[in-house]
Scaffold this active site. Structure first.
Site, short mmCIF file in Angstrom:
data_model
loop_
_atom_site.label_atom_id
_atom_site.label_comp_id
_atom_site.label_asym_id
_atom_site.label_seq_id
_atom_site.Cartn_x
_atom_site.Cartn_y
_atom_site.Cartn_z
N ASN A 50 0.84 -1.19 0.00
CA ASN A 50 0.00 0.00 0.00
C ASN A 50 0.88 1.24 0.00
OD1 ASN A 50 -1.90 2.13 1.52
ND2 ASN A 50 -3.14 0.52 0.64
N SER A 52 0.49 3.68 1.77
CA SER A 52 0.78 3.86 3.19
C SER A 52 1.49 2.56 3.62
CB SER A 52 -0.54 4.04 3.97
OG SER A 52 -0.25 4.11 5.35
N TYR A 53 2.82 2.60 3.60
CA TYR A 53 3.62 1.37 3.64
C TYR A 53 3.22 0.36 4.70
CZ TYR A 53 7.00 3.86 0.58
OH TYR A 53 7.62 4.55 -0.43
N GLU A 60 1.56 -14.79 3.36
CA GLU A 60 1.07 -15.82 4.28
C GLU A 60 -0.30 -15.44 4.84
OE1 GLU A 60 4.01 -14.34 4.20
OE2 GLU A 60 5.60 -15.55 5.09
N CYS A 91 7.44 -13.36 8.75
CA CYS A 91 7.65 -12.29 9.72
C CYS A 91 6.91 -12.61 11.03
CB CYS A 91 7.20 -10.96 9.14
SG CYS A 91 5.42 -10.69 9.23
N CYS A 94 3.02 -12.70 10.90
CA CYS A 94 2.53 -13.91 10.22
C CYS A 94 2.71 -15.15 11.09
CB CYS A 94 3.20 -14.09 8.87
SG CYS A 94 2.62 -12.87 7.67
O1 LIG Z 1 7.51 -13.82 4.75
C1 LIG Z 1 7.31 -12.73 4.18
C2 LIG Z 1 8.22 -11.67 4.25
C3 LIG Z 1 7.90 -10.50 3.58
N1 LIG Z 1 6.75 -10.40 2.88
C4 LIG Z 1 6.42 -9.17 2.14
C5 LIG Z 1 5.97 -8.01 2.96
C6 LIG Z 1 6.37 -6.85 2.05
O2 LIG Z 1 5.36 -6.67 1.06
C7 LIG Z 1 7.62 -7.34 1.36
C8 LIG Z 1 8.91 -6.82 1.96
O3 LIG Z 1 8.94 -7.08 3.32
O4 LIG Z 1 7.58 -8.76 1.45
C9 LIG Z 1 5.85 -11.45 2.80
O5 LIG Z 1 4.82 -11.35 2.13
N2 LIG Z 1 6.17 -12.58 3.48
ZN LIG Z 2 4.41 -11.54 7.38
#
Ligand SMILES: O=c1ccn([C@H]2C[C@H](O)[C@@H](CO)O2)c(=O)[nH]1
Ligand SMILES: [Zn+2]
Length: 150
Positions: A50, A52-53, A60, A91, A94
């Protein structure tokens, strides 16, 4: 009813298909995920960013929200893929989200785009590297729904 088990190559391929739909103009970091429910239904998801980061949603969570909102709350496995030659790992947000719906030992496959051993001198292609883990490893000593059962 006994499960027929999930098709691992199919699950990984669905995660790569989901990655193709990543909306990541800000980070340019594409991620795909695929979940297989206990009903053998596969749900794919990509990261959706987005302007808005902070509003970004990871692949996931996209996959989990799709599945749960369609009535699937129990899963046989999750695969996560990116464009990197090494597997990425979910992350913190998640991990907590996965914790809500996954059993401690349910397989989580973290999959690289290609095998890191592949290079110009290699004669035979080595497929993606698959790191097998689970939520009890990724999020030890976790807080979960059981704690609210009083
Ligand atoms: O396991 C992960 C790690 C990062 N991201 C996305 C979040 C963001 O859009 C981009 C950079 O962090 O990657 C995921 O979707 N899954
Ligand atoms: Zn995540």
């Amino acid at each position: 009813m006994t499960s027929i088990g999930f098709d691992e190559p199919e699950l990984i391929s669905r995660a790569f298909q989901a990655l193709q739909r990543s909306y990541s103009p800000y980070s340019k970091f594409r991620v795909g995920a695929a979940l297989v429910s206990t009903e053998n239904e596969i749900f794919g998801g990509a990261n959706v960013e987005n302007a808005s980061y902070g509003g970004a949603i990871c692949a996931e969570r996209t996959a989990l929200v799709k599945a749960v909102s369609e009535g699937h709350k129990r899963f046989q496995a999750l695969a996560v893929v990116s464009d990197l030659d090494e597997p990425i790992t979910p992350c913190g947000i998640c991990r907590q989200f996965i914790r809500e719906f996954f059993s401690p030992e349910t397989p989580i496959l973290l999959v690289s785009q290609a095998h890191p051993a592949n290079n110009a001198s290699e004669t035979s292609y080595k497929g993606p590297l698959i790191k097998r883990t689970n939520i009890s490893v990724l999020l030890p000593d976790s807080f979960g729904p059981e704690q609210l059962d009083r």
